[in-house]
Design an enzyme around this catalytic site. Structure first.
Site, PDB file in Angstrom:
ATOM      1  N   ASP A  16     -32.555  15.121 103.043  1.00  0.00           N
ATOM      2  CA  ASP A  16     -33.891  15.731 102.481  1.00  0.00           C
ATOM      3  C   ASP A  16     -34.534  16.305 103.722  1.00  0.00           C
ATOM      4  O   ASP A  16     -35.045  17.639 103.428  1.00  0.00           O
ATOM      5  CB  ASP A  16     -34.682  14.365 102.535  1.00  0.00           C
ATOM      6  N   LEU A  17     -34.552  15.967 105.021  1.00  0.00           N
ATOM      7  CA  LEU A  17     -35.160  16.609 106.122  1.00  0.00           C
ATOM      8  C   LEU A  17     -34.554  17.865 106.052  1.00  0.00           C
ATOM      9  O   LEU A  17     -35.136  18.871 106.382  1.00  0.00           O
ATOM     10  CB  LEU A  17     -34.890  15.697 107.310  1.00  0.00           C
ATOM     11  N   ALA A  18     -33.219  18.290 106.021  1.00  0.00           N
ATOM     12  CA  ALA A  18     -32.457  19.468 106.442  1.00  0.00           C
ATOM     13  C   ALA A  18     -32.846  20.440 105.212  1.00  0.00           C
ATOM     14  O   ALA A  18     -33.288  21.497 105.533  1.00  0.00           O
ATOM     15  CB  ALA A  18     -31.009  19.324 106.239  1.00  0.00           C
ATOM     16  N   LYS A 181     -47.007  20.312 115.745  1.00  0.00           N
ATOM     17  CA  LYS A 181     -47.946  20.652 115.222  1.00  0.00           C
ATOM     18  C   LYS A 181     -49.177  21.446 115.831  1.00  0.00           C
ATOM     19  O   LYS A 181     -49.598  21.112 117.227  1.00  0.00           O
ATOM     20  CB  LYS A 181     -48.852  19.440 114.522  1.00  0.00           C
ATOM     21  N   HIS A 239     -45.050   9.172 116.855  1.00  0.00           N
ATOM     22  CA  HIS A 239     -46.198  10.305 116.518  1.00  0.00           C
ATOM     23  C   HIS A 239     -47.530   9.950 117.286  1.00  0.00           C
ATOM     24  O   HIS A 239     -48.064  10.714 118.132  1.00  0.00           O
ATOM     25  CB  HIS A 239     -46.394  10.574 115.053  1.00  0.00           C
ATOM     26  N   ARG A 467     -58.491   2.259 100.704  1.00  0.00           N
ATOM     27  CA  ARG A 467     -58.714   2.761 102.257  1.00  0.00           C
ATOM     28  C   ARG A 467     -58.008   1.909 103.019  1.00  0.00           C
ATOM     29  O   ARG A 467     -58.220   1.640 104.446  1.00  0.00           O
ATOM     30  CB  ARG A 467     -60.046   2.674 102.431  1.00  0.00           C
TER      31      ARG A 467
HETATM   32  C1  BG6 Z   1     -42.388  11.037 109.426  1.00  0.00           C
HETATM   33  C2  BG6 Z   1     -41.731   9.833 108.934  1.00  0.00           C
HETATM   34  O1  BG6 Z   1     -41.722  11.233 110.737  1.00  0.00           O
HETATM   35  O2  BG6 Z   1     -43.298  11.664 109.192  1.00  0.00           O
HETATM   36  C3  BG6 Z   1     -42.618   9.739 107.438  1.00  0.00           C
HETATM   37  O3  BG6 Z   1     -40.662   9.188 108.770  1.00  0.00           O
HETATM   38  C4  BG6 Z   1     -43.666  10.723 107.278  1.00  0.00           C
HETATM   39  O4  BG6 Z   1     -42.651   8.555 107.049  1.00  0.00           O
HETATM   40  C5  BG6 Z   1     -43.757  12.031 107.941  1.00  0.00           C
HETATM   41  O5  BG6 Z   1     -44.029  10.694 106.218  1.00  0.00           O
HETATM   42  C6  BG6 Z   1     -45.234  12.663 107.954  1.00  0.00           C
HETATM   43  O6  BG6 Z   1     -44.897  13.963 108.540  1.00  0.00           O
HETATM   44  P1  BG6 Z   1     -46.017  15.163 108.113  1.00  0.00           P
HETATM   45  O7  BG6 Z   1     -45.607  16.333 108.908  1.00  0.00           O
HETATM   46  O8  BG6 Z   1     -45.587  15.185 106.686  1.00  0.00           O
HETATM   47  O9  BG6 Z   1     -47.273  14.605 108.571  1.00  0.00           O
END
Ligand code: BG6
Length: 487
Positions: A16-18, A181, A239, A467
């Site tokens: 998916d990521l790729a 970002k 993150h 929420r």
């Molecule tokens: C990923 C997480 O690192 O970041 C996901 O594994 C999450 O669960 C995603 O949905 C969110 O990234 P973005 O860039 O869509 O905010």
């Protein structure tokens, strides 16, 4: 570093990521002429695919930017022609040797020069890099690794040891895509290139800082991965903590990667590990909203029905240094909430001896200055200030000085992966995680995670699309804080 030619390997190419991020980012770089003229891209994964099948798969996610040029289709075609595929097991050295042979052939037929560079995109689980690496002895090699970087301090250290058997720290690019970002990159500009913020950036003026991440969808389809990690490892430990480190670090000696990362490590090491009493966890449950049924986390077929994995967490962290002593840094992250949003909120102290106090009634919080960096969606930086409502009377109003990106900078903002891939190709390490940073980050969360899991602490349930659990309010209230995102 000059790189006239380049070969890139994407390991996990059918995932998916790729498909959603890596190939589109590589195409965007190509489209905007950021890649060298001579390059090849190899996809590698277990699924058996012909080159053409890989191309068909990825072409659906490639897009040209808004300022579409007429040659968009041509560019896509040209790009796809440089994409190849090799299937193999992730744990097989032999299969990686085959990949390497194919790569070398292509490097010759595509006249890639011997002093070329190689970049590989790996997720950390796939560590068979030795054969791949050995072959590029003449050029440079960089390996981008994607999380998860283990599940705790020990497993993360083990991964680092494995990587370092084959690579030097300088060759390892640990990715945290939040650092790519736009608004997160801008944090340092905002702080260090304006006179008006940095002098206020301390316990003397800041009451609390909030790092908020919410998504309006659940773990649909990713339950298998997610259940093993949970929201604390998925979002907070990486993150949000990375953003916190950039927010709170001391001024670096320069903008060099090592200077910046030194400061990040310092601030992480000044923090005390999280304690159970400063954390609340939640998990979303099924919910019927407007006639539509939203499934609960454990309704996902890939999640065990008795799972207690948190899909929501809120936490209070503290930095024990002169700048931040006593200031709560609150984090909140959750899936299946009422909206998608990521932001940093800085709440300032009350104005001492405020002459206009009575205009705010008893609730001075309504007069708090607040600086908000909305990371996504609809990127913006705004500052809440008190202002006189025009008119003959004296009425005050809290209003926004608002820098809305789409009005000020109408050009589309590049995806985080574009910036990060480009930096890795250029050998720029500023936005990647060094191993000591990673260790420091895990030290803050590992004891808590062990306790939560050891004691099997049950998450507070919250309805899909809500929420989040009320526990988050109590946690904030304990430190006299109100979540800024809830108005
Ligand atoms: C990923 C997480 O690192 O970041 C996901 O594994 C999450 O669960 C995603 O949905 C969110 O990234 P973005 O860039 O869509 O905010």
């Amino acid at each position: 570093e000059a790189h006239s030619t380049l070969s890139i390997t994407v390991v996990g190419a059918s995932g998916d990521l790729a498909k959603k991020k890596i190939f589109p980012a590589l195409f965007a770089l190509y489209y905007e002429d950021w890649l060298p003229e001579n390059f090849v891209i190899f996809g590698y994964a277990r699924t058996k695919l012909a080159d053409e099948e890989l191309r068909n798969m990825i072409c659906t996610t490639l897009t040209c930017r808004i300022d579409k040029r007429e040659n968009c289709e041509d560019k896509m075609e040209q790009f796809l022609k440089r994409c190849f595929y090799h299937s193999g097991e992730y744990s097989s050295e032999e299969h990686f040797v085959e990949l390497d042979r194919k790569l070398k052939e292509k490097e010759v037929t595509c006249s890639l020069e011997p002093e070329n560079g190689r970049t590989g995109y790996f997720t950390c689980r796939y560590l068979q890099i030795y054969s791949w690496k050995a072959s590029s002895a003449k050029g440079w090699t960089r390996v981008i690794v994607e999380k998860p970087f283990g599940r705790d301090s020990e497993s993360s250290a083990e991964l680092t040891r494995c990587l370092k058997k084959y690579l030097t720290e300088e060759q390892i690019f640990r990715i945290d895509h939040y650092l790519g970002k736009e608004l997160v990159e801008n944090l340092s500009v905002l702080r260090f290139s304006n006179l008006v913020f940095e002098p206020l950036w301390s316990r003397n003026y800041i009451r609390n800082v909030q790092f908020i991440f919410s998504e309006d969808f659940g773990t649909e389809g990713r339950g298998g991965y997610f259940d093993n990690y949970g929201i604390i490892r998925d979002i907070m430990q990486n993150h949000l903590l990375q953003i916190l480190a950039l927010f709170a670090m001391e001024t670096p000696v320069s903008l060099d990667a090592e200077d910046i990362r030194n400061e990040k490590v310092k601030v992480l090491r000044s923090m005390k590990p999280l304690e159970l009493e400063d954390v609340i966890i939640g998990q979303y449950k099924g919910h019927n909203k407007g006639g539509r049924i939203y499934p609960g986390y454990t309704d996902d077929s890939t999640v065990p029905s008795n799972s207690i994995t948190p899909t929501f967490a809120a936490a209070a962290l503290f930095i024990n240094n002169a700048r931040w002593d006593g200031v709560p840094f609150l984090m909140k992250a959750g899936k299946a909430l009422h909206r998608k949003r990521a932001e940093i909120r800085v709440q300032f102290r009350h104005v001492p001896g405020n002459l206009y106090k009575r205009n705010f009634g008893t609730d001075l919080d309504k007069a708090t200055n607040e600086l908000v960096l909305r990371v996504q969606p609809d990127e913006a930086i705004y500052l809440k200030i008190n202002n006189k409502v025009p008119g003959l009377g004296m009425r005050l109003d809290r209003s926004d000085l608002n820098l809305l990106y789409r009005s000020r900078y109408p050009r589309e903002i590049p995806d985080a992966y574009e910036r990060l891939l480009l930096d890795a190709i250029a050998g720029e390490r500023r936005l990647f995680i060094r191993s000591d940073e990673l260790d420091a980050a895990w030290s803050l969360f590992t004891p808590l995670l062990k306790e939560l899991e050891g004691k099997r602490i049950a998450p507070e349930l919250y309805p899909y699309g809500s929420r989040g659990p009320v526990g988050a309010h109590y946690l904030a209230a304990k430190y006299n804080v109100r979540w800024g995102d809830l108005g």
